[in-house]
Write an enzyme that holds these catalytic residues in place. Sequence first.
Site, PDB file in Angstrom:
ATOM      1  N   ARG A  18      43.370  30.065  65.293  1.00 43.47           N
ATOM      2  CA  ARG A  18      44.657  29.224  66.225  1.00 43.47           C
ATOM      3  C   ARG A  18      45.486  28.865  65.014  1.00 43.47           C
ATOM      4  O   ARG A  18      46.289  28.113  65.232  1.00 43.47           O
ATOM      5  CB  ARG A  18      43.846  27.824  66.332  1.00 43.47           C
ATOM      6  CG  ARG A  18      42.745  28.475  67.896  1.00 43.47           C
ATOM      7  CD  ARG A  18      41.630  27.388  67.943  1.00 43.47           C
ATOM      8  NE  ARG A  18      40.600  27.148  67.131  1.00 43.47           N
ATOM      9  CZ  ARG A  18      40.022  26.746  66.952  1.00 43.47           C
ATOM     10  NH1 ARG A  18      39.810  25.435  67.877  1.00 43.47           N
ATOM     11  NH2 ARG A  18      38.960  26.459  65.650  1.00 43.47           N
ATOM     12  N   ASN A 173      29.098  16.066  64.176  1.00 41.41           N
ATOM     13  CA  ASN A 173      28.869  16.660  63.355  1.00 41.41           C
ATOM     14  C   ASN A 173      29.959  17.323  62.529  1.00 41.41           C
ATOM     15  O   ASN A 173      30.690  18.116  63.128  1.00 41.41           O
ATOM     16  CB  ASN A 173      28.087  18.262  63.693  1.00 41.41           C
ATOM     17  CG  ASN A 173      27.635  18.713  62.331  1.00 41.41           C
ATOM     18  OD1 ASN A 173      26.784  18.658  61.380  1.00 41.41           O
ATOM     19  ND2 ASN A 173      27.902  20.518  62.525  1.00 41.41           N
ATOM     20  N   ASN A 363      75.560  19.158  25.361  1.00 41.11           N
ATOM     21  CA  ASN A 363      76.319  18.667  26.596  1.00 41.11           C
ATOM     22  C   ASN A 363      76.876  19.278  26.992  1.00 41.11           C
ATOM     23  O   ASN A 363      77.923  19.976  26.983  1.00 41.11           O
ATOM     24  CB  ASN A 363      77.420  17.389  25.903  1.00 41.11           C
ATOM     25  CG  ASN A 363      76.839  16.660  27.236  1.00 41.11           C
ATOM     26  OD1 ASN A 363      78.113  17.061  28.202  1.00 41.11           O
ATOM     27  ND2 ASN A 363      78.491  15.360  26.699  1.00 41.11           N
ATOM     28  N   SER A 409      86.900  24.600  28.710  1.00 42.76           N
ATOM     29  CA  SER A 409      86.341  24.951  29.568  1.00 42.76           C
ATOM     30  C   SER A 409      86.884  25.676  30.246  1.00 42.76           C
ATOM     31  O   SER A 409      88.530  26.308  30.047  1.00 42.76           O
ATOM     32  CB  SER A 409      87.083  22.933  30.654  1.00 42.76           C
ATOM     33  OG  SER A 409      87.193  21.955  30.086  1.00 42.76           O
ATOM     34  N   ARG A 426      90.684  32.223  28.738  1.00 44.61           N
ATOM     35  CA  ARG A 426      91.089  31.282  29.684  1.00 44.61           C
ATOM     36  C   ARG A 426      92.388  32.020  29.501  1.00 44.61           C
ATOM     37  O   ARG A 426      93.291  32.509  28.617  1.00 44.61           O
ATOM     38  CB  ARG A 426      91.598  29.739  28.722  1.00 44.61           C
ATOM     39  CG  ARG A 426      91.551  28.827  30.371  1.00 44.61           C
ATOM     40  CD  ARG A 426      92.019  27.373  29.239  1.00 44.61           C
ATOM     41  NE  ARG A 426      91.085  26.880  29.539  1.00 44.61           N
ATOM     42  CZ  ARG A 426      90.971  25.666  28.107  1.00 44.61           C
ATOM     43  NH1 ARG A 426      92.012  25.273  27.618  1.00 44.61           N
ATOM     44  NH2 ARG A 426      89.975  24.515  28.321  1.00 44.61           N
TER      45      ARG A 426
HETATM   46  C1  UD1 Z   1      31.298  23.166  63.754  1.00 42.09           C
HETATM   47  C2  UD1 Z   1      30.015  22.961  63.781  1.00 42.09           C
HETATM   48  C3  UD1 Z   1      30.093  21.799  65.172  1.00 42.09           C
HETATM   49  C4  UD1 Z   1      31.155  20.479  64.127  1.00 42.09           C
HETATM   50  C5  UD1 Z   1      32.015  21.076  63.755  1.00 42.09           C
HETATM   51  C6  UD1 Z   1      32.644  19.943  62.744  1.00 42.09           C
HETATM   52  C7  UD1 Z   1      28.002  24.284  64.397  1.00 42.09           C
HETATM   53  C8  UD1 Z   1      27.921  25.789  65.198  1.00 42.09           C
HETATM   54  N1  UD1 Z   1      29.216  24.380  64.929  1.00 42.09           N
HETATM   55  O1  UD1 Z   1      32.216  23.626  65.301  1.00 42.09           O
HETATM   56  O2  UD1 Z   1      29.165  21.185  65.204  1.00 42.09           O
HETATM   57  O3  UD1 Z   1      30.842  19.706  64.935  1.00 42.09           O
HETATM   58  O4  UD1 Z   1      31.589  22.200  63.257  1.00 42.09           O
HETATM   59  O5  UD1 Z   1      34.003  20.773  62.939  1.00 42.09           O
HETATM   60  O6  UD1 Z   1      28.630  24.997  62.518  1.00 42.09           O
HETATM   61  N2  UD1 Z   1      32.266  30.355  59.922  1.00 42.09           N
HETATM   62  C9  UD1 Z   1      32.300  31.644  59.302  1.00 42.09           C
HETATM   63  N3  UD1 Z   1      31.672  32.897  59.439  1.00 42.09           N
HETATM   64  C10 UD1 Z   1      31.550  32.757  60.817  1.00 42.09           C
HETATM   65  C11 UD1 Z   1      31.709  31.426  61.413  1.00 42.09           C
HETATM   66  C12 UD1 Z   1      31.921  30.608  61.038  1.00 42.09           C
HETATM   67  O7  UD1 Z   1      32.316  32.189  57.861  1.00 42.09           O
HETATM   68  O8  UD1 Z   1      31.070  33.235  61.679  1.00 42.09           O
HETATM   69  C13 UD1 Z   1      33.342  29.377  58.993  1.00 42.09           C
HETATM   70  C14 UD1 Z   1      34.712  29.132  59.837  1.00 42.09           C
HETATM   71  O9  UD1 Z   1      35.065  30.453  58.604  1.00 42.09           O
HETATM   72  C15 UD1 Z   1      34.485  28.147  59.271  1.00 42.09           C
HETATM   73  C16 UD1 Z   1      33.025  27.307  59.937  1.00 42.09           C
HETATM   74  O10 UD1 Z   1      32.965  27.699  59.280  1.00 42.09           O
HETATM   75  O11 UD1 Z   1      35.059  27.195  58.092  1.00 42.09           O
HETATM   76  C17 UD1 Z   1      33.221  26.488  61.065  1.00 42.09           C
HETATM   77  O12 UD1 Z   1      33.491  27.323  61.635  1.00 42.09           O
HETATM   78  P1  UD1 Z   1      34.216  26.776  63.402  1.00 42.09           P
HETATM   79  O13 UD1 Z   1      34.604  28.006  64.407  1.00 42.09           O
HETATM   80  O14 UD1 Z   1      35.098  26.554  63.211  1.00 42.09           O
HETATM   81  O15 UD1 Z   1      33.027  26.418  63.900  1.00 42.09           O
HETATM   82  P2  UD1 Z   1      33.658  24.873  65.344  1.00 42.09           P
HETATM   83  O16 UD1 Z   1      33.505  25.674  66.440  1.00 42.09           O
HETATM   84  O17 UD1 Z   1      34.998  24.186  64.522  1.00 42.09           O
HETATM   85 MG    MG Z   2      36.010  23.940  63.036  1.00 45.89          MG
END
Ligand code: UD1
Ligand code: MG
Length: 451
Positions: A18, A173, A363, A409, A426
């Site tokens: 995104r 969360n 300067n 200059s 110059r």
């Molecule tokens: C997640 C939480 C949600 C919380 C929210 C807060 C879970 C299932 N959900 O949702 O409860 O309210 O964050 O922002 O945990 N990532 C990986 N590998 C994966 C999936 C994710 O490394 O397979 C990492 C992403 O890079 C990111 C983080 O985990 O840094 C969170 O993943 P994201 O997909 O953003 O979770 P949310 O849908 O935002």
């Molecule tokens: Mg997220």
Amino acid sequence: MTGRTSLTIVLAAGEGTRMRSSLPKVLHPVAGQPLLAHVLGAVPEGAGAATAVVIGPNHEAVAAEARRLRPDAATFVQHERLGTAHAALAAREAIARGADDLLVVFGDTPLISAATFERLRAPLKKGAALAVLGFRAADPTGYGRLVVEGDRLVAIREHADASQAERAITLCNAGVMAFDGRRALEIIEKIGHANAKGEYYLTDAVTVVRDFGLEAVVIETSEDEVRGINTKAQLAEAEHVMQARLRKAALDAGVTMIAPETVYLAADTTFGNDVTIEPFVVIGPGVSIADGAVIHAFSHIVQASIGRGASVGPYARLRPGTSLGEGVRIGNFVETKAATLEAGAKVNHLSYIGDADVGEGANIGAGTITCNYDGFDKHRTTIGAGAFVGSNSSLVAPVKIGNRAYVGSGSVITKDVPDDALAVERSPQTIRDGGAARYREMKTRDKKPKG
Ligand code: UD1
Ligand code: MG
């Protein structure tokens, strides 16, 4: 938290689709530093504190950045993106070592503080198996909702799986969790993927903990601290919050800013005493400003050190590798790069000083240009102490102007000028007596109406 060992796993394997960018999400900057740097700067460090970063495949740049920021951090690759619990298990080997506390944090929440991590670890000491960081969301859409009974956390319901009633919950969360490190592996391994997205949700750790007859609790923090970055708009919001914090910290440290809301700072900017920053100044990474220095309006400064009592701008641009000694004066429309200016040197107007060493008290007149680039290589210019470079001179590098030397200059200097010498390059000036009057007369005659 003395005595307790910890492992912090930073999840940074996401694509960041995104953000609509080819740069991995956690490398996007806030206040001049990548998101990952902010997170790694807040997680526990020092004796007994280990760090692991989970990265996506083909994200070598993220691994390199993690190693640069925390040379002791281990990196693990999550080969398939199967959810946050699956991502945490990429670091299974590190979890298995069984630190007292296991923290799992997201790499895209740059505003979190070290103090919050400590608050989250506190319940573990009192016997909780899991502590989850929660916040009251102004708009909870998309977040996992925290289902509580009294002060016990019963479940986390992801938005996609939540009922109408659960969606009305605003306690959400934040994505940061602290586990009892000795139970963490068995808890996370028990997590399944029977949910709307078919992913392994780390949030399901709450129900596993309860099934084990253990305790899960919530620690609350403010929404500003846990803003997650998924889009460029959220990146801009985080920048806004971070700038407000940095400005406040600078004011608290005694920096004078009459319009702090117009001044942009970097997370690593350092200030001495009695520094003044006028409105509309942009400071990038790697800048230090010593006691009594004044940064005048509309200046732009990156990777530069500014000495005691120095004066910069208005409208100055200090580029990487600039070092200004005590009392140096850089005036309007002056650009410097990879340049060292010793104490008391002055470049007051309309100049470019690049790849140069300028001696004490030299300067440099208006419009002086160091011609440092020949289309292939960069070359240095050295200007001695006490030298005087007349206005509108071009110094064609590599070239040296001696101590106390004078440059007339308008000169184009291509040969070294010895100490105490005067160099003038110059064309000779000619004078024609009465020439102006004759010229005016001729033009007036030509302009007479015809006929
Ligand atoms: C997640 C939480 C949600 C919380 C929210 C807060 C879970 C299932 N959900 O949702 O409860 O309210 O964050 O922002 O945990 N990532 C990986 N590998 C994966 C999936 C994710 O490394 O397979 C990492 C992403 O890079 C990111 C983080 O985990 O840094 C969170 O993943 P994201 O997909 O953003 O979770 P949310 O849908 O935002
Ligand atoms: Mg997220």
